[in-house]
Write a protein that holds these residues in place. Structure first.
Motif, PDB file in Angstrom:
ATOM      1  N   GLU A  41     -14.096  29.487 -12.025  1.00  0.00           N
ATOM      2  CA  GLU A  41     -13.490  30.221 -13.083  1.00  0.00           C
ATOM      3  C   GLU A  41     -14.352  30.060 -14.341  1.00  0.00           C
ATOM      4  OE1 GLU A  41      -9.134  30.445 -13.014  1.00  0.00           O
ATOM      5  OE2 GLU A  41      -9.321  28.801 -11.499  1.00  0.00           O
ATOM      6  N   GLY A  42     -14.105  31.220 -14.937  1.00  0.00           N
ATOM      7  CA  GLY A  42     -14.474  31.246 -16.258  1.00  0.00           C
ATOM      8  C   GLY A  42     -16.042  31.545 -16.459  1.00  0.00           C
ATOM      9  N   ASN A  43     -16.507  32.277 -15.704  1.00  0.00           N
ATOM     10  CA  ASN A  43     -18.160  32.868 -15.890  1.00  0.00           C
ATOM     11  C   ASN A  43     -18.289  34.090 -16.579  1.00  0.00           C
ATOM     12  OD1 ASN A  43     -20.717  33.665 -15.342  1.00  0.00           O
ATOM     13  ND2 ASN A  43     -20.822  32.990 -13.050  1.00  0.00           N
ATOM     14  N   PRO A  44     -18.570  33.941 -17.579  1.00  0.00           N
ATOM     15  CA  PRO A  44     -18.854  35.116 -18.472  1.00  0.00           C
ATOM     16  C   PRO A  44     -19.890  36.150 -17.886  1.00  0.00           C
ATOM     17  CG  PRO A  44     -19.687  33.283 -19.784  1.00  0.00           C
ATOM     18  CD  PRO A  44     -19.039  32.770 -18.384  1.00  0.00           C
ATOM     19  N   GLU A  45     -20.740  35.680 -17.228  1.00  0.00           N
ATOM     20  CA  GLU A  45     -21.866  36.352 -16.517  1.00  0.00           C
ATOM     21  C   GLU A  45     -21.630  36.556 -15.026  1.00  0.00           C
ATOM     22  OE1 GLU A  45     -25.313  33.827 -17.472  1.00  0.00           O
ATOM     23  OE2 GLU A  45     -25.847  35.431 -18.892  1.00  0.00           O
ATOM     24  N   ALA A  46     -20.365  36.792 -14.649  1.00  0.00           N
ATOM     25  CA  ALA A  46     -19.856  36.962 -13.356  1.00  0.00           C
ATOM     26  C   ALA A  46     -20.565  38.260 -12.612  1.00  0.00           C
ATOM     27  CB  ALA A  46     -18.386  37.069 -13.313  1.00  0.00           C
ATOM     28  N   ARG A  47     -20.829  39.169 -13.481  1.00  0.00           N
ATOM     29  CA  ARG A  47     -21.292  40.630 -12.958  1.00  0.00           C
ATOM     30  C   ARG A  47     -22.771  40.473 -12.657  1.00  0.00           C
ATOM     31  NH1 ARG A  47     -20.244  45.637 -10.473  1.00  0.00           N
ATOM     32  NH2 ARG A  47     -18.203  45.746 -11.723  1.00  0.00           N
ATOM     33  N   LYS A  48     -23.454  39.739 -13.555  1.00  0.00           N
ATOM     34  CA  LYS A  48     -24.865  39.471 -13.085  1.00  0.00           C
ATOM     35  C   LYS A  48     -25.093  38.407 -12.076  1.00  0.00           C
ATOM     36  CE  LYS A  48     -28.935  37.647 -15.412  1.00  0.00           C
ATOM     37  NZ  LYS A  48     -29.362  36.846 -16.676  1.00  0.00           N
ATOM     38  N   LEU A  49     -24.257  37.529 -11.656  1.00  0.00           N
ATOM     39  CA  LEU A  49     -24.270  36.899 -10.812  1.00  0.00           C
ATOM     40  C   LEU A  49     -23.886  37.491  -9.463  1.00  0.00           C
ATOM     41  CD1 LEU A  49     -24.751  33.785  -9.313  1.00  0.00           C
ATOM     42  CD2 LEU A  49     -22.507  33.287 -10.125  1.00  0.00           C
ATOM     43  N   GLU A  50     -23.124  38.162  -9.396  1.00  0.00           N
ATOM     44  CA  GLU A  50     -22.563  39.028  -8.386  1.00  0.00           C
ATOM     45  C   GLU A  50     -23.767  39.961  -7.889  1.00  0.00           C
ATOM     46  OE1 GLU A  50     -19.471  42.479  -8.331  1.00  0.00           O
ATOM     47  OE2 GLU A  50     -18.469  40.572  -7.902  1.00  0.00           O
ATOM     48  N   ASN A  51     -24.299  40.527  -8.684  1.00  0.00           N
ATOM     49  CA  ASN A  51     -25.453  41.582  -8.545  1.00  0.00           C
ATOM     50  C   ASN A  51     -26.620  40.883  -8.032  1.00  0.00           C
ATOM     51  OD1 ASN A  51     -24.185  43.733  -9.479  1.00  0.00           O
ATOM     52  ND2 ASN A  51     -25.127  43.656 -11.437  1.00  0.00           N
ATOM     53  N   ILE A  52     -26.764  39.479  -8.329  1.00  0.00           N
ATOM     54  CA  ILE A  52     -28.201  38.493  -7.986  1.00  0.00           C
ATOM     55  C   ILE A  52     -27.662  38.202  -6.358  1.00  0.00           C
ATOM     56  CG2 ILE A  52     -29.090  36.174  -7.883  1.00  0.00           C
ATOM     57  CD1 ILE A  52     -28.551  36.703 -11.076  1.00  0.00           C
ATOM     58  N   CYS A  53     -26.599  38.099  -6.059  1.00  0.00           N
ATOM     59  CA  CYS A  53     -26.078  37.832  -4.857  1.00  0.00           C
ATOM     60  C   CYS A  53     -26.135  38.926  -3.841  1.00  0.00           C
ATOM     61  CB  CYS A  53     -24.562  37.348  -4.641  1.00  0.00           C
ATOM     62  SG  CYS A  53     -24.243  35.725  -5.395  1.00  0.00           S
TER      63      CYS A  53
END
Length: 81
Positions: free
Chosen positions: A30-42
């Motif tokens: 939890e608490g990942n402010p760059e969640a969208r970026k990480l999701e896009n990387i995956c």
């Protein structure tokens, strides 16, 4: 398999996914402010590996779980950006 990465509280989304048959949480960070970026990387890594979404943006065959966990775990272990 459904994966999702969020910067907010995941509880509501998890309950929605559970009603849709996705009832096992493998990793929750939890608490990942760059969640969208990480999701896009995956998603990009899976695409580069020739994997196609089974349904929607974040639904992939179970065989992709290891790749996603590798990416997320390395991200979580990296020094703050």
């Amino acid at each position: 398999m459904k994966f999702g990465i969020t910067s907010g509280n995941p509880r509501l989304r998890l309950s929605q996914h559970e009603r849709d048959g996705f009832d096992r949480v493998v990793r929750l960070i939890e608490g990942n402010p760059e969640a969208r970026k990480l999701e896009n990387i995956c998603i990009a890594a899976l695409r580069d590996a020739g994997e196609k979404s089974a349904r929607g943006r974040e639904y992939f065959p179970l065989r992709t779980l290891g790749t996603i966990l590798d990416i997320v775990d390395r991200w979580a272990a990296a020094p703050a950006r």
